[in-house]
Design a protein around this motif. Structure first.
Motif, short mmCIF file in Angstrom:
data_model
loop_
_atom_site.label_atom_id
_atom_site.label_comp_id
_atom_site.label_asym_id
_atom_site.label_seq_id
_atom_site.Cartn_x
_atom_site.Cartn_y
_atom_site.Cartn_z
N MET A 1 1.00 -1.16 -0.11
CA MET A 1 0.14 -0.18 0.02
C MET A 1 0.95 1.30 0.04
O MET A 1 1.69 1.48 0.85
CB MET A 1 -0.88 0.18 1.17
N ARG A 2 0.66 2.09 -0.91
CA ARG A 2 1.58 3.38 -0.99
C ARG A 2 0.86 4.31 0.02
O ARG A 2 -0.34 4.41 0.51
CB ARG A 2 1.65 3.97 -2.58
N ALA A 3 1.88 5.31 0.26
CA ALA A 3 1.51 6.23 1.47
C ALA A 3 1.13 7.50 0.61
O ALA A 3 1.94 8.26 0.15
CB ALA A 3 2.50 6.60 2.28
N ALA A 4 -0.14 8.07 0.34
CA ALA A 4 -0.58 9.11 -0.44
C ALA A 4 -0.48 10.46 0.60
O ALA A 4 -0.90 10.26 1.50
CB ALA A 4 -2.04 9.01 -0.78
N LYS A 5 0.26 11.38 -0.06
CA LYS A 5 0.73 12.29 0.94
C LYS A 5 -0.20 13.54 0.39
O LYS A 5 -0.42 14.80 0.96
CB LYS A 5 2.12 13.02 0.97
N PHE A 6 -0.53 13.46 -0.97
CA PHE A 6 -1.17 14.85 -1.58
C PHE A 6 -2.26 14.38 -2.38
O PHE A 6 -2.40 13.43 -3.11
CB PHE A 6 0.01 15.41 -2.57
N SER A 7 -3.60 15.08 -1.98
CA SER A 7 -4.71 14.57 -2.55
C SER A 7 -5.32 15.88 -2.84
O SER A 7 -5.51 16.95 -2.35
CB SER A 7 -5.63 14.14 -1.33
N THR A 8 -6.16 15.60 -3.71
CA THR A 8 -7.24 17.09 -4.43
C THR A 8 -8.51 16.20 -5.00
O THR A 8 -8.42 15.01 -5.45
CB THR A 8 -6.42 17.87 -5.34
N THR A 9 -9.29 17.02 -5.21
CA THR A 9 -10.61 16.63 -6.02
C THR A 9 -10.79 17.63 -7.20
O THR A 9 -10.65 18.88 -7.05
CB THR A 9 -11.77 16.85 -5.23
N PHE A 10 -10.87 17.06 -8.31
CA PHE A 10 -10.91 17.71 -9.50
C PHE A 10 -12.47 17.74 -9.85
O PHE A 10 -13.35 16.87 -9.61
CB PHE A 10 -10.43 17.35 -10.74
N ASP A 11 -13.14 18.71 -10.34
CA ASP A 11 -14.55 18.67 -10.95
C ASP A 11 -14.37 17.64 -12.28
O ASP A 11 -13.10 17.42 -12.84
CB ASP A 11 -14.52 20.18 -11.49
N PRO A 12 -15.24 17.02 -13.01
CA PRO A 12 -15.32 16.20 -13.72
C PRO A 12 -14.91 16.64 -15.00
O PRO A 12 -14.08 16.02 -15.79
CB PRO A 12 -16.71 15.66 -13.83
N MET A 13 -15.11 17.74 -15.32
CA MET A 13 -14.87 18.52 -16.54
C MET A 13 -13.24 18.88 -16.57
O MET A 13 -12.45 18.71 -17.48
CB MET A 13 -15.50 19.84 -16.61
N GLU A 14 -12.86 19.12 -15.28
CA GLU A 14 -11.50 19.50 -15.05
C GLU A 14 -10.54 18.18 -15.31
O GLU A 14 -9.66 18.19 -15.97
CB GLU A 14 -11.19 20.21 -13.71
N ARG A 15 -11.11 17.15 -14.78
CA ARG A 15 -10.50 15.79 -14.99
C ARG A 15 -10.31 15.61 -16.25
O ARG A 15 -9.39 15.05 -16.75
CB ARG A 15 -11.28 14.61 -14.02
N GLU A 16 -11.52 15.73 -17.07
CA GLU A 16 -11.45 15.19 -18.48
C GLU A 16 -10.44 16.12 -19.26
O GLU A 16 -9.59 15.62 -20.14
CB GLU A 16 -12.92 15.23 -19.10
N VAL A 17 -10.44 17.37 -18.98
CA VAL A 17 -9.53 18.29 -19.82
C VAL A 17 -8.12 18.00 -19.57
O VAL A 17 -7.28 18.12 -20.39
CB VAL A 17 -9.93 20.05 -19.32
N LEU A 18 -7.76 17.94 -18.05
CA LEU A 18 -6.63 17.62 -17.84
C LEU A 18 -5.95 16.04 -18.57
O LEU A 18 -4.76 15.99 -19.12
CB LEU A 18 -6.37 17.36 -16.47
N GLY A 19 -6.78 15.08 -18.66
CA GLY A 19 -6.43 13.86 -19.14
C GLY A 19 -6.34 14.18 -20.72
O GLY A 19 -5.63 13.25 -21.15
N ASN A 20 -7.46 14.88 -21.31
CA ASN A 20 -7.25 15.05 -22.78
C ASN A 20 -5.92 15.67 -23.23
O ASN A 20 -5.24 15.52 -24.20
CB ASN A 20 -8.54 15.62 -23.25
N LEU A 21 -5.84 16.71 -22.38
CA LEU A 21 -4.49 17.35 -22.75
C LEU A 21 -3.13 16.52 -22.59
O LEU A 21 -2.22 16.62 -23.37
CB LEU A 21 -4.19 18.73 -21.84
#
Length: 169
Positions: free
Chosen positions: A1-21
């Motif tokens: 199990m990895r130790a996640a230190k940094f978390s955020t929540t993207f809006d679904p549209m932001e997530r899609e834009v970031l993934g597409n870019l």
């Protein structure tokens, strides 16, 4: 199990834009690597061989700049030699950074993003490459240029936020 230190929540549209870019920039980099001329001597010696000339596309040229700056003492062919030896490795590193983004927000990712420190460093470098790639592009009209500038600003905000978190601020 990895130790996640940094978390955020993207809006679904932001997530899609970031993934597409990230996918778009990765595809441009992969195409650049695929079109590198074959060098039989380099292959026999186990050396990387890439392009000798800078990309014509201004966005790719921003990600893969020359190794020399204006005013540097120049020896004939140094820049071409350095590019042919190192561009493939540089592209590989950039693709790894973009993969960190697509893994976090892509088809297997989601709007909830949690990263360990190594992933956060790669995500940060990937955001930087997305920002540089877009900023060097040319809008065909005023609206496209404004949309691009807004997107570059949003990427810079995300980059700054993650950098601040990495620095413990």
């Amino acid at each position: 199990m990895r130790a996640a230190k940094f978390s955020t929540t993207f809006d679904p549209m932001e997530r899609e834009v970031l993934g597409n870019l990230a996918a778009t920039v990765a595809e441009a980099l992969m195409e650049r690597a695929r079109t590198a001329p074959r060098d039989e001597l380099a292959q026999m010696m186990g050396l990387p061989a890439g392009h000798k000339d800078a990309p014509e596309d201004p966005s790719l040229a921003r990600l893969l700049p020359d190794f020399e700056r204006d005013g540097d003492e120049e020896f004939d062919g140094d820049n071409a030699l350095l590019r042919s030896l190192h561009e493939t490795d540089i592209i590989s590193g950039k693709l790894g950074n973009l993969q960190a983004i697509t893994s976090a927000v892509g088809p297997d990712g989601g709007v909830e993003v949690s990263l360990d420190e190594r992933e956060a460093q790669q995500f940060l470098a990937g955001l930087n490459d997305l920002r540089l790639y877009l900023a060097a592009g040319e809008g065909h009209n005023e609206t496209q240029a404004q949309d691009r500038d807004d997107l570059v600003e949003w990427l810079a905000y995300n980059q700054d936020s993650l950098l601040s978190a990495l620095m413990g601020e």
